[in-house]
Design a protein around this motif. Structure first.
Motif, PDB file in Angstrom:
ATOM      1  N   ASN A 293       0.813  -1.225   0.000  1.00  0.00           N
ATOM      2  CA  ASN A 293       0.000   0.000   0.000  1.00  0.00           C
ATOM      3  C   ASN A 293       0.846   1.274   0.000  1.00  0.00           C
ATOM      4  O   ASN A 293       0.454   2.296   0.546  1.00  0.00           O
ATOM      5  N   LYS A 294       2.053   1.229  -0.659  1.00  0.00           N
ATOM      6  CA  LYS A 294       2.922   2.404  -0.683  1.00  0.00           C
ATOM      7  C   LYS A 294       3.536   2.577  -2.072  1.00  0.00           C
ATOM      8  O   LYS A 294       3.762   1.599  -2.787  1.00  0.00           O
ATOM      9  N   ASP A 295       3.862   3.831  -2.418  1.00  0.00           N
ATOM     10  CA  ASP A 295       4.655   4.094  -3.621  1.00  0.00           C
ATOM     11  C   ASP A 295       6.131   4.068  -3.224  1.00  0.00           C
ATOM     12  O   ASP A 295       6.849   5.063  -3.312  1.00  0.00           O
ATOM     13  N   ALA A 296       6.577   2.892  -2.762  1.00  0.00           N
ATOM     14  CA  ALA A 296       7.928   2.758  -2.211  1.00  0.00           C
ATOM     15  C   ALA A 296       8.449   1.344  -2.436  1.00  0.00           C
ATOM     16  O   ALA A 296       7.683   0.401  -2.630  1.00  0.00           O
ATOM     17  N   VAL A 297       9.781   1.238  -2.415  1.00  0.00           N
ATOM     18  CA  VAL A 297      10.462  -0.053  -2.515  1.00  0.00           C
ATOM     19  C   VAL A 297      10.924  -0.458  -1.116  1.00  0.00           C
ATOM     20  O   VAL A 297      11.513   0.351  -0.388  1.00  0.00           O
ATOM     21  N   CYS A 298      10.642  -1.716  -0.747  1.00  0.00           N
ATOM     22  CA  CYS A 298      11.097  -2.248   0.537  1.00  0.00           C
ATOM     23  C   CYS A 298      12.304  -3.159   0.326  1.00  0.00           C
ATOM     24  O   CYS A 298      12.401  -3.850  -0.698  1.00  0.00           O
ATOM     25  N   ARG A 299      13.201  -3.167   1.293  1.00  0.00           N
ATOM     26  CA  ARG A 299      14.354  -4.066   1.310  1.00  0.00           C
ATOM     27  C   ARG A 299      14.316  -4.865   2.609  1.00  0.00           C
ATOM     28  O   ARG A 299      14.437  -4.311   3.693  1.00  0.00           O
ATOM     29  N   THR A 309      13.043   1.071   3.784  1.00  0.00           N
ATOM     30  CA  THR A 309      12.238   1.473   2.630  1.00  0.00           C
ATOM     31  C   THR A 309      12.885   2.630   1.862  1.00  0.00           C
ATOM     32  O   THR A 309      13.701   3.379   2.403  1.00  0.00           O
ATOM     33  N   MET A 310      12.484   2.749   0.599  1.00  0.00           N
ATOM     34  CA  MET A 310      12.931   3.831  -0.281  1.00  0.00           C
ATOM     35  C   MET A 310      11.713   4.383  -1.017  1.00  0.00           C
ATOM     36  O   MET A 310      11.064   3.673  -1.781  1.00  0.00           O
ATOM     37  N   ASP A 311      11.372   5.636  -0.740  1.00  0.00           N
ATOM     38  CA  ASP A 311      10.235   6.263  -1.411  1.00  0.00           C
ATOM     39  C   ASP A 311      10.571   6.562  -2.869  1.00  0.00           C
ATOM     40  O   ASP A 311      11.690   6.979  -3.200  1.00  0.00           O
ATOM     41  N   LEU A 312       9.585   6.374  -3.753  1.00  0.00           N
ATOM     42  CA  LEU A 312       9.731   6.734  -5.158  1.00  0.00           C
ATOM     43  C   LEU A 312       9.150   8.130  -5.373  1.00  0.00           C
ATOM     44  O   LEU A 312       8.429   8.655  -4.516  1.00  0.00           O
ATOM     45  N   PRO A 313       9.453   8.782  -6.508  1.00  0.00           N
ATOM     46  CA  PRO A 313       8.985  10.163  -6.723  1.00  0.00           C
ATOM     47  C   PRO A 313       7.469  10.298  -6.595  1.00  0.00           C
ATOM     48  O   PRO A 313       6.709   9.363  -6.885  1.00  0.00           O
ATOM     49  N   VAL A 347      14.507  -0.583 -10.545  1.00  0.00           N
ATOM     50  CA  VAL A 347      13.059  -0.533 -10.394  1.00  0.00           C
ATOM     51  C   VAL A 347      12.456   0.129 -11.626  1.00  0.00           C
ATOM     52  O   VAL A 347      12.974   1.127 -12.134  1.00  0.00           O
ATOM     53  N   ILE A 348      11.388  -0.483 -12.136  1.00  0.00           N
ATOM     54  CA  ILE A 348      10.677   0.032 -13.311  1.00  0.00           C
ATOM     55  C   ILE A 348       9.273   0.399 -12.853  1.00  0.00           C
ATOM     56  O   ILE A 348       8.584  -0.426 -12.241  1.00  0.00           O
ATOM     57  N   TYR A 349       8.854   1.613 -13.135  1.00  0.00           N
ATOM     58  CA  TYR A 349       7.547   2.077 -12.692  1.00  0.00           C
ATOM     59  C   TYR A 349       7.002   3.068 -13.712  1.00  0.00           C
ATOM     60  O   TYR A 349       7.554   3.235 -14.808  1.00  0.00           O
ATOM     61  N   SER A 350       5.904   3.730 -13.369  1.00  0.00           N
ATOM     62  CA  SER A 350       5.327   4.722 -14.279  1.00  0.00           C
ATOM     63  C   SER A 350       4.624   5.806 -13.479  1.00  0.00           C
ATOM     64  O   SER A 350       4.380   5.651 -12.275  1.00  0.00           O
ATOM     65  N   SER A 351       4.331   6.910 -14.169  1.00  0.00           N
ATOM     66  CA  SER A 351       3.664   8.030 -13.503  1.00  0.00           C
ATOM     67  C   SER A 351       2.972   8.897 -14.555  1.00  0.00           C
ATOM     68  O   SER A 351       3.317   8.840 -15.738  1.00  0.00           O
ATOM     69  N   PRO A 352       2.001   9.714 -14.138  1.00  0.00           N
ATOM     70  CA  PRO A 352       1.349  10.618 -15.098  1.00  0.00           C
ATOM     71  C   PRO A 352       2.320  11.612 -15.717  1.00  0.00           C
ATOM     72  O   PRO A 352       2.130  12.042 -16.852  1.00  0.00           O
TER      73      PRO A 352
END
Length: 461
Positions: A293-299, A309-313, A347-352
């Motif tokens: 439930n987060k826009d973040a990467v967990c280690r 954790t590392m938050d994404l933009p 990490v591969i992701y997407s955004s508006p």
């Protein structure tokens, strides 16, 4: 009082004053008939030439080529999708989903065209500006040529050659230094040529109940774990998981004998910092995944059993906002895809902000992990079914049929070049591939496909 003789000498070359035979003082007033050499103008010309060289790069030509290739591949696909919709539209759910996919494809094509127009106009302006600058440089060099009778320009060239020869001579008496480690994208194995297999395929010990998940090997294992494999099945609604299961060998995984067993992230599933989505990887004895439930990467550190954790933009998609998709369906909670290769973790992701296209970023595997360099692409995420990394190159797949998936796209992080003409097929053992990851340890692709674990051999050359 001694007499003084004043001489005025006009010269264009070198002047020497002979010793005086007379005891009288001699004062020479030297006046150069030539203007002093304009070193500042020469430096300006050199800076201008260097700027022109930096402005015109091969990457700019490849940028246009990549956009054109993207349009070339996408337009026939859009036409085929529209044809299928016209023939098979049932006026209900299938038509709605198909129309949504077609609208996404059309949006991507419109964005590509806009980007191509913008790039073309930018290159036209650059061409005009560069031509004007080159003409100015030519004129300045013409003015400077008249000063070469003092050998200033030629002397600089001679000095450069002498310095180069001296360096070569000095280096020849020392052992050759080892070549540097290859940068991401410069694969010592060559380019990806083909994918063969499957080499291994088997239903997991959890059976057909758990269709989503991931599996593979740690590219940077802890001592004593070099032969280990891992698996993460999504055991709750095909969305969540709270543990990783470890196996001492591939045969142990196939027969379902887990030694040392499962390592729990948390007793609850789901809860804060447990796993959401199937795109999980292991690197350096730690598990990387989309935090619940987060826009973040967990280690998750396997040994210490701690999570950082590392938050994404801001704006990064999560909770099924930007999934991998094909014409018939989307894979839920695949907003973030974690990947490993020779370079580390990605990490591969997407955004508006990137119009729903793929965004690629390095994950620096510290504790906590941090975000490294980031690249944006023109590949729309909903037109992709999976991604993986190999030698610093991002590869994307798409659904062809129940029997085949196609690697159709690549993005090189070194050159920035995009290609839509890869055309490399992967034979499937089941309809869907929920996760796909490359292992640099054995040059294999590990796919989790409708409860099955499947592996493929990757060939370079």
């Amino acid at each position: 009082m001694k007499s003084s003789l004043v001489f005025t000498l006009m010269f264009t070359g070198l002047v020497s004053i002979l010793p005086q035979s007379s005891p009288s003082d001699c004062v020479c007033d030297l006046k150069n008939s030539e203007h002093p050499f304009p070193h500042d103008k020469l430096q300006t010309v050199e800076n201008g030439a260097s700027k022109c060289t930096k402005n015109i790069t091969p990457q700019q030509a490849m940028e246009v080529e990549g956009l054109l290739l993207g349009l070339k591949r996408r337009l026939p696909q859009l036409e085929a999708d529209v044809s299928v919709l016209e023939q098979e539209d049932d006026g209900d759910l299938y038509g709605t989903v198909s129309l949504q996919v077609i609208e996404n494809e059309l949006s991507v094509i419109q964005n590509l065209i806009a980007k191509l127009n913008s790039t073309t106009h930018s290159h036209q302006r650059l061409n005009t500006d560069t031509a004007e600058q080159l003409q100015k440089l030519k004129e300045e060099m013409g003015k400077l040529e008249k000063f070469d009778n003092m050998q200033v320009v030629r002397g600089k060239e001679v000095n450069k050659r002498l310095r180069r020869d001296l360096d070569q001579c000095q280096n020849g008496h020392h052992p050759t230094a080892p070549p540097p480690e290859p940068a991401p994208g410069n694969c010592p194995l060559g380019h990806l040529r083909s994918v063969t297999g499957p080499n291994t395929y088997s239903v997991t010990e959890y059976g057909a109940s758990y269709a989503y998940g991931s599996w593979g090997r740690d590219p940077k294992p802890a001592a004593g774990k070099e032969s280990w494999f891992w698996i993460v099945p999504l055991t709750s609604s095909n969305v969540f998981s709270n543990f990783v299961r470890l196996y001492s060998s591939l045969s142990s995984l196939v027969v379902g004998v887990s030694v040392p067993g499962s390592v729990a992230i948390h007793s609850s599933n789901p809860t804060t910092n447990t796993i959401q989505g199937p795109n999980v990887v292991m690197y350096g004895d730690a598990l990387y995944y989309n935090c619940y439930n987060k826009d973040a990467v967990c280690r998750f550190n396997i040994t210490a059993k701690t999570v950082t954790t590392m938050d994404l933009p801001k704006g990064t998609g999560f909770n099924s906002k930007f999934n991998f998709c094909h014409l018939d369906a989307c894979y839920g909670y695949t907003d973030m895809d974690l990947a490993t290769d020779e370079s580390g973790v990605w990490v591969i992701y997407s955004s508006p902000d990137n119009f729903g296209n793929l965004v690629l970023a390095e994950v620096v595997p510290d504790s906590p992990p941090t975000l490294g360099r980031t690249w944006t692409t023109s590949a729309h995420k909903r037109a992709v079914t999976n991604t993986f990394m190999a030698c610093g190159v991002l590869y994307a797949t798409r659904y062809l049929s129940k029997e085949a998936e196609e690697i159709f796209y690549s993005f090189d992080t070194v050159s920035g070049r995009e290609r839509y003409d890869i055309g490399m097929e992967i034979k499937k053992m089941s309809t869907n591939i929920q996760s796909l990851n490359y292992s640099p340890v054995d040059h294999m692709l590990y796919a989790y496909s409708d409860s099955m674990v499947v592996s493929y051999k990757v060939h370079f050359g």
